[in-house]
Design an enzyme around this catalytic site. Structure first.
Site, mmCIF file in Angstrom:
data_model
loop_
_atom_site.group_PDB
_atom_site.id
_atom_site.type_symbol
_atom_site.label_atom_id
_atom_site.label_comp_id
_atom_site.label_asym_id
_atom_site.label_seq_id
_atom_site.Cartn_x
_atom_site.Cartn_y
_atom_site.Cartn_z
ATOM 1 N N PRO A 121 0.856 -1.191 0.000
ATOM 2 C CA PRO A 121 0.000 0.000 0.000
ATOM 3 C C PRO A 121 0.893 1.242 0.000
ATOM 4 O O PRO A 121 1.974 1.221 0.605
ATOM 5 C CB PRO A 121 -0.758 -0.093 1.334
ATOM 6 C CG PRO A 121 -0.129 -1.209 2.108
ATOM 7 C CD PRO A 121 1.000 -1.779 1.334
ATOM 8 N N ASP B 190 -3.388 4.675 -2.122
ATOM 9 C CA ASP B 190 -4.510 5.201 -1.337
ATOM 10 C C ASP B 190 -4.919 6.512 -1.991
ATOM 11 O O ASP B 190 -4.474 7.595 -1.602
ATOM 12 C CB ASP B 190 -4.073 5.408 0.118
ATOM 13 C CG ASP B 190 -5.251 5.790 1.015
ATOM 14 O OD1 ASP B 190 -6.301 6.185 0.477
ATOM 15 O OD2 ASP B 190 -5.113 5.693 2.240
ATOM 16 N N ARG C 81 -3.726 1.982 8.934
ATOM 17 C CA ARG C 81 -3.537 2.443 7.561
ATOM 18 C C ARG C 81 -3.385 1.249 6.627
ATOM 19 O O ARG C 81 -2.912 0.197 7.029
ATOM 20 C CB ARG C 81 -2.246 3.265 7.496
ATOM 21 C CG ARG C 81 -2.511 4.706 7.180
ATOM 22 C CD ARG C 81 -1.348 5.469 6.672
ATOM 23 N NE ARG C 81 -0.185 5.570 7.512
ATOM 24 C CZ ARG C 81 0.356 6.733 7.880
ATOM 25 N NH1 ARG C 81 -0.203 7.861 7.569
ATOM 26 N NH2 ARG C 81 1.482 6.758 8.564
ATOM 27 N N ARG D 180 -4.484 -3.224 1.126
ATOM 28 C CA ARG D 180 -4.032 -4.624 1.175
ATOM 29 C C ARG D 180 -5.161 -5.564 0.751
ATOM 30 O O ARG D 180 -4.938 -6.553 0.050
ATOM 31 C CB ARG D 180 -3.544 -4.976 2.584
ATOM 32 C CG ARG D 180 -2.233 -4.299 2.953
ATOM 33 C CD ARG D 180 -1.662 -4.848 4.271
ATOM 34 N NE ARG D 180 -0.640 -3.933 4.769
ATOM 35 C CZ ARG D 180 -0.850 -3.001 5.693
ATOM 36 N NH1 ARG D 180 -2.039 -2.884 6.263
ATOM 37 N NH2 ARG D 180 0.129 -2.200 6.067
ATOM 38 N N ASP E 121 5.372 -2.893 3.317
ATOM 39 C CA ASP E 121 5.112 -1.453 3.316
ATOM 40 C C ASP E 121 6.266 -0.720 2.634
ATOM 41 O O ASP E 121 7.384 -1.229 2.570
ATOM 42 C CB ASP E 121 4.914 -0.949 4.744
ATOM 43 C CG ASP E 121 3.591 -1.434 5.322
ATOM 44 O OD1 ASP E 121 2.789 -1.989 4.557
ATOM 45 O OD2 ASP E 121 3.381 -1.259 6.528
ATOM 46 N N ASP F 18 7.997 1.856 3.446
ATOM 47 C CA ASP F 18 9.051 2.530 4.212
ATOM 48 C C ASP F 18 9.999 1.563 4.911
ATOM 49 O O ASP F 18 11.016 1.989 5.455
ATOM 50 C CB ASP F 18 8.438 3.513 5.223
ATOM 51 C CG ASP F 18 7.355 2.868 6.081
ATOM 52 O OD1 ASP F 18 6.983 1.707 5.816
ATOM 53 O OD2 ASP F 18 6.889 3.536 7.015
ATOM 54 N N GLU G 28 -2.493 -8.340 12.101
ATOM 55 C CA GLU G 28 -1.763 -9.553 11.723
ATOM 56 C C GLU G 28 -2.405 -10.778 12.372
ATOM 57 O O GLU G 28 -2.637 -11.809 11.729
ATOM 58 C CB GLU G 28 -0.289 -9.438 12.141
ATOM 59 C CG GLU G 28 0.468 -8.290 11.481
ATOM 60 C CD GLU G 28 0.354 -6.947 12.212
ATOM 61 O OE1 GLU G 28 -0.514 -6.839 13.127
ATOM 62 O OE2 GLU G 28 1.104 -6.017 11.888
ATOM 63 N N HIS H 42 11.968 -2.383 10.361
ATOM 64 C CA HIS H 42 10.822 -1.483 10.359
ATOM 65 C C HIS H 42 11.329 -0.032 10.408
ATOM 66 O O HIS H 42 11.131 0.680 11.386
ATOM 67 C CB HIS H 42 9.948 -1.804 11.580
ATOM 68 C CG HIS H 42 8.658 -1.071 11.614
ATOM 69 N ND1 HIS H 42 8.429 -0.018 12.464
ATOM 70 C CD2 HIS H 42 7.524 -1.229 10.897
ATOM 71 C CE1 HIS H 42 7.202 0.434 12.279
ATOM 72 N NE2 HIS H 42 6.631 -0.283 11.347
ATOM 73 N N THR H 43 11.962 0.397 9.323
ATOM 74 C CA THR H 43 12.488 1.767 9.275
ATOM 75 C C THR H 43 11.353 2.752 9.001
ATOM 76 O O THR H 43 10.365 2.425 8.353
ATOM 77 C CB THR H 43 13.544 1.887 8.166
ATOM 78 O OG1 THR H 43 13.121 1.134 7.022
ATOM 79 C CG2 THR H 43 14.873 1.357 8.637
#
Lengths: 349, 349
Positions: free
Chosen positions: A77, A108, A152, A157, A181, A183, A268, A295-296
């Site tokens: 997404p 989105d 979000r 998804r 994701d 990022d 999840e 997970h940056t």
């Protein structure tokens, strides 16, 4: 004239100008066949700009025709913000290093954008572009203290899942589905770890849940517990980036989807408990001892000088419509074919 | 036992254990020749883990032997923080897509680290590893309000320049030098733009200086002004990511270097004005109309749960030395050969 496109469809003046010409060409009553031919010309021109790269991707992805190798369907997404182009650019670099990967990008947004379209075409990746706008009531509020009220990417998804169910056949296509994701940071080795997933594979995720590493604990090749601290009592206390699902398993559960109103952190778990038990999970990354995804999060850039210069007004484009103000910045609105493009002038000193 | 390495040399338990064994092997009075042979074995083993990728890089980088193609020397200062491995991972993916690139990575550290070493070896890139520690007095203070007092990366970039001057010959090697920080985002097309640099090439940078795009303004193929707002009166009001320098030009100015005590924002200007005039600048990226690099910044991750679990004490490693507390987190200290590695236990639930 000097300007940059604001949102959506960031591009540069010369490109926009040529697109205006392109729009004029398209408007002159061309047939669908003519338009398609023109599209193929443009794609071919694009490939010729990067001949070595095209060859190189063919070489890496030579397994693409081998049906015994499962395809990795990556569902991403995405939404417009100033760092979107940068994020998708570096993500596309990672994916270019992965054979047999099909990128499903869901914006989105009420329309697909030129920014994402151009980026995907230039990447030479196999991809699908979709879009669905999250209703305003479900968007995260701008106040960061109120964030996490609504999750979000849920509708995006789910649209990706719907595309898989509409277009793929569990009897014919071998595949694995991963929610990536735009990022996060992915090691290219992660994708070979997940490719052989039979049910649901799992691995640690770095820099999430308040920990350096959050993930499954493994004994005798089985997941026995979790080194999660934040909301550790969730059925599957792991991040979206920490698992992949066998395609057939998803297709055989046609109603499984993410939920707009789930409690934060439970997306999840609610999905996974419909399709798998903890004892069926397949640990990857050396029994979950290696970190291959992080997970940056990228900072929102400071744009405090955008209103600080003298903007130059040169609406000499046939497609120019009007001026508007968005997020405190004066933007111009341009209509190209049926697509609305907004831009902002930069100060000329 | 479950732990992750804290700093430096992040790795996982199984790797550390095998490294302890490796250290024991090395300590048994091996000759330099034996050690070198072992090193080559390890590198070869590594390459065999990614055979398709190795082939693919060979294919892309087939111009590496062609001396008429200039090499791009990318100088990247880096320092340890929780996101370092992620940042360098995605940066290495971009560089893997660029033919004939030599990555010079300089750690701000008293030693080179296993983390950076492993990452570079796995990338299969051509690289050089260096290290030099910034004296404490010149480091940015932890208080963000006091940041920008001293510039970061100065000694590291200068060591990179020194390596070029020691190891390269302007008469024999064609090259271009680019300063690429490890948190920015680079489009792969940027590198082909800079490869033909004769003096100093320039282009816009996204998301810097308080603007969506900061960069040169071009008329008739020449830089005539700048769309910079922040400190616009600098001789060259551009970011470090916005220019590349011909190798010969740098080698012919052996004393040109970055300065530890320059006013903030003036590093680029002070260096460039020694070697080039504005009229000599070579605009790239379609007369500076395209954005191919973004000044992205990654948030420091929240690690607030790291002290929230029950840590398990299992110092059953022969190399275990002691416990210590760093940045509020209890870390174990391990000595492997002459290298000190610190780790932190994760809670087992």
């Amino acid at each position: 004239m000097k300007f940059v496109i604001w949102d959506p469809g960031q591009t540069k003046s010369s490109e926009l100008q040529s697109e205006c010409n392109e729009a004029a060409w398209l408007q002159k009553g061309r047939s669908l066949k003519e338009k398609e031919a023109r599209l193929h010309q443009l794609i071919s021109k694009l490939s010729s700009m990067y001949p070595q790269h095209t060859e190189f991707l063919k070489y890496l992805h030579r397994s693409d025709g081998d049906e015994s190798v499962p395809t990795i369907y990556v569902i991403t997404p995405t939404y417009w913000r100033p760092v979107q182009e940068a994020e998708l650019t570096r993500l596309s670099h990672t994916f270019q290093l992965v054979p047999k990967l099909h990128w499903i990008v869901i914006e989105d947004s009420n329309t697909t954008t030129k920014l994402v379209g151009d980026l995907l075409r230039r990447s030479l990746l196999t991809y699908t572009r979709l879009h669905v706008a999250t209703p305003q009531a479900y968007k995260l509020p701008a106040n960061p203290k109120l964030s996490w009220v609504h999750p979000r990417g849920v509708l995006q998804r789910n649209l990706g899942l719907q595309w898989l169910r509409t277009n793929l056949d569990a009897e014919k296509q071998k595949g694995v589905v991963y929610f990536a994701d735009d990022d996060n940071t992915y090691d290219q080795a992660l994708f070979e770890e997940m490719r052989s997933t039979k049910t649901v594979s799992v691995w640690p995720v770095g820099l999430v849940g308040g920990l350096l590493v959050e993930g499954p604990l493994v004994e005798g090749g089985k997941v026995v517990s979790w080194n999660s601290v934040w909301k550790r009592h969730r059925p599957f206390p792991i991040d979206m980036a920490g698992f992949a699902i066998n395609l057939r398993l998803l297709l055989n559960h046609p109603n499984v989807a993410f939920k707009l109103k789930a409690e934060i952190g439970y997306q999840e778990s609610l999905l996974l408990k419909e399709i798998v038990t903890i004892s069926e999970l397949e640990p990857r990354a050396d029994n979950c001892s290696k970190v291959l995804v992080w997970h940056t999060r990228t900072e929102a850039p400071k744009l405090d000088q955008e209103n600080n210069g003298s903007y130059i007004f040169q609406p000499n484009l046939p497609c120019f419509k009007k001026w508007s103000v968005r997020e405190g910045v004066e933007v111009g609105i341009v209509q190209i074919n049926s697509v609305t493009v907004s831009f902002v002038f930069l100060p000329v000193l």
